[in-house]
Design an enzyme around this catalytic site. Structure first.
Site, PDB file in Angstrom:
ATOM      1  N   TYR A  49      20.391  -6.641  12.558  1.00  0.00           N
ATOM      2  CA  TYR A  49      19.570  -5.918  11.579  1.00  0.00           C
ATOM      3  C   TYR A  49      18.574  -5.028  12.311  1.00  0.00           C
ATOM      4  O   TYR A  49      18.441  -3.833  12.006  1.00  0.00           O
ATOM      5  CB  TYR A  49      18.823  -6.927  10.687  1.00  0.00           C
ATOM      6  CG  TYR A  49      17.747  -6.298   9.823  1.00  0.00           C
ATOM      7  CD1 TYR A  49      18.073  -5.560   8.689  1.00  0.00           C
ATOM      8  CD2 TYR A  49      16.389  -6.430  10.149  1.00  0.00           C
ATOM      9  CE1 TYR A  49      17.084  -4.972   7.901  1.00  0.00           C
ATOM     10  CE2 TYR A  49      15.400  -5.848   9.362  1.00  0.00           C
ATOM     11  CZ  TYR A  49      15.754  -5.119   8.243  1.00  0.00           C
ATOM     12  OH  TYR A  49      14.777  -4.532   7.468  1.00  0.00           O
ATOM     13  N   GLU A  74      10.695  -5.703  12.452  1.00  0.00           N
ATOM     14  CA  GLU A  74      11.718  -6.430  13.228  1.00  0.00           C
ATOM     15  C   GLU A  74      12.120  -5.655  14.479  1.00  0.00           C
ATOM     16  O   GLU A  74      12.636  -6.230  15.430  1.00  0.00           O
ATOM     17  CB  GLU A  74      12.959  -6.700  12.361  1.00  0.00           C
ATOM     18  CG  GLU A  74      12.751  -7.703  11.246  1.00  0.00           C
ATOM     19  CD  GLU A  74      12.537  -9.133  11.717  1.00  0.00           C
ATOM     20  OE1 GLU A  74      13.233  -9.575  12.639  1.00  0.00           O
ATOM     21  OE2 GLU A  74      11.647  -9.799  11.154  1.00  0.00           O
ATOM     22  N   LYS A 124      18.374  -0.873  12.465  1.00  0.00           N
ATOM     23  CA  LYS A 124      17.193  -0.158  11.960  1.00  0.00           C
ATOM     24  C   LYS A 124      16.551   0.686  13.069  1.00  0.00           C
ATOM     25  O   LYS A 124      15.940   1.719  12.807  1.00  0.00           O
ATOM     26  CB  LYS A 124      16.179  -1.157  11.398  1.00  0.00           C
ATOM     27  CG  LYS A 124      16.563  -1.700  10.033  1.00  0.00           C
ATOM     28  CD  LYS A 124      16.254  -0.675   8.929  1.00  0.00           C
ATOM     29  CE  LYS A 124      16.430  -1.246   7.549  1.00  0.00           C
ATOM     30  NZ  LYS A 124      16.036  -0.320   6.485  1.00  0.00           N
ATOM     31  N   THR A 158      11.177  -1.049  10.131  1.00  0.00           N
ATOM     32  CA  THR A 158      10.754  -2.444  10.008  1.00  0.00           C
ATOM     33  C   THR A 158      10.071  -2.988  11.266  1.00  0.00           C
ATOM     34  O   THR A 158      10.429  -2.601  12.386  1.00  0.00           O
ATOM     35  CB  THR A 158      11.983  -3.332   9.685  1.00  0.00           C
ATOM     36  OG1 THR A 158      11.635  -4.700   9.888  1.00  0.00           O
ATOM     37  CG2 THR A 158      13.167  -3.017  10.584  1.00  0.00           C
TER      38      THR A 158
END
Ligand code: NDP
Ligand code: GDP
Length: 344
Positions: A151, A129, A155, A127
């Site tokens: 999160y 992010e 990841k 991601t």
């Protein structure tokens, strides 16, 4: 030619549903992992009319013994690991569960594939992010990571694990670093769907106003159905590698709202500042969007914009759906959805 078999973790999610439809069209046998829940039916698979075309196996991705049994039962060619606790906001409240699913869940699959003799290809849903508080104006495969949420850290662990298994054990394992991608099948808690659904309810007089958080964060929003093709292309490539998938353009939450207002043909104006900023419906002078600090995050990712040139060059992939088309599609779908709520 014999059918290829794909295993999709997270098949009940937004991307899982679109990817399953894409692979069925390519004549794959599709097996989807679903964790048991009280939910009576898989609305996304139903909506795409593919619920009876996929094989569903029941397991939580944290349960390695169940996963081993499923890998023993089928001769899997490609694994798409899309299962995740995917909501950044919740990850601050549930950091450990988020990491168990997103990090250890991925490691479970990598370990199983490493122990199998046959070559199973592996796709990981990484991601944007992970870039978090990035110093670069556009982020690409070489940009440093600076994760800003549990999160994102979970990841990032998974992303580096995939890279390590590729280098250490020669696995055909890749990560797609996907920037935000949306659709009518997006979860209602994510900001795009929250806006299109909320405004549709307001227009159809089912709701008075919508409470949201930071209006000024910017995201590179693409269309999920375009992005699942990139996942497949990555696994067909001879050399396993990681790719950024994005549109190369970004917009703020406020711009997403303005585009939705345009699609709904509403007459509105923004007033006030900071927590008092509001969107007023000028036809009745009522506030339809208000700010609630509950929706702000302890650490925010203020701005993301992806550079997808490597995917364009090596995979011949590019996005097909622009921002305005995406917003119009989501508004049209949510207006229809809200109208039908009455009938059910
Ligand atoms: P969704 O949240 O829509 O789907 C997540 C899926 O994971 C659901 O099917 C969910 O099942 C499943 N899942 C969650 N926890 C577990 C568990 N413990 N065991 C088994 N399955 C589980 O996400 P998206 O489809 O939007 O995203 C797909 C992947 O891509 C995710 O990994 C996400 O983090 C990543 N990603 C998404 C982006 C986006 O903008 N959409 C951007 C970049 C990466 P259930 O239905 O039961 O909840
Ligand atoms: P994310 O990029 O994976 O975190 O996707 P989201 O759709 O959850 O959030 C995108 C951006 O919208 C983030 O910067 C959020 O802070 C911002 N945002 C502002 N208000 C809200 C809200 O009410 N809900 C959500 N989900 N995000 C919001």
């Amino acid at each position: 030619m014999t059918k290829k078999t794909a295993l999709i973790t997270g098949i009940t999610g937004q991307d899982g549903a679109y990817l399953a439809r894409f692979l069925l069209k390519k004549n794959y046998k599709v097996i989807g992992l679903e964790r048991r829940s009280a939910r009576s039916f898989n609305w996304r698979l139903e909506k795409l009319n593919i619920n009876d075309k996929v094989i569903i196996e029941d397991t939580d991705i944290k349960e390695i013994n169940n996963l081993i049994r499923i890998f023993d039962k089928y001769k899997v060619d490609e694994v798409y690991n899309l299962a995740a606790q995917s909501f950044v906001y919740s990850s601050f409240q549930n950091p450990i569960e988020t990491s168990l699913v997103n990090s250890i869940g991925t490691l479970n699959l990598l370990e199983i594939i490493r122990n199998k003799k046959n070559k199973i290809k592996f796709y990981q849903a990484s991601t944007s992010e992970m870039f978090g508080e990035s110093k670069s104006i556009k982020q690409d495969e070489k940009t440093l990571f600076h994760p800003r949420s549990p999160y994102a850290t979970s990841k990032t662990f998974a992303h580096y694990s995939v890279q390590n298994y590729r280098e250490a054990y020669n696995l055909h394992a890749v990560s797609g670093i996907l920037f935000n991608h949306e659709s009518p099948l997006r979860g209602e808690e994510f900001i795009t769907r929250k806006i299109t659904l909320g405004l549709s309810k307001i227009v159809l007089k089912k709701q008075k106003n919508l409470k949201i958080g930071n209006l000024y964060a910017k995201r590179d929003w693409g269309y999920a159905d375009d992005y699942v093709e990139a996942m497949w292309k990555m696994l067909q490539s001879k050399k396993p590698d990681d790719y950024v998938i994005a549109t190369g353009k970004n917009h703020s939450i406020k711009q997403f709202i303005n585009e939705s207002i345009k699609a709904l043909k509403l007459k509105t104006k923004w007033v006030g500042k900071g927590l008092n900023e509001k969107l007023i419906n000028t036809e009745n002078n009522k506030a339809i969007i208000v700010i609630d600090k509950k929706f702000f995050r302890p650490t925010e990712v203020n701005i993301l914009k992806g550079n997808y040139q490597k995917a364009k060059r090596e995979l011949k992939w590019k996005p097909k759906t622009n921002f305005s088309k995406l917003v119009k599609m989501m508004i049209a779908s949510d207006l229809e959805y809200v109208k039908n709520l009455d009938k059910n």
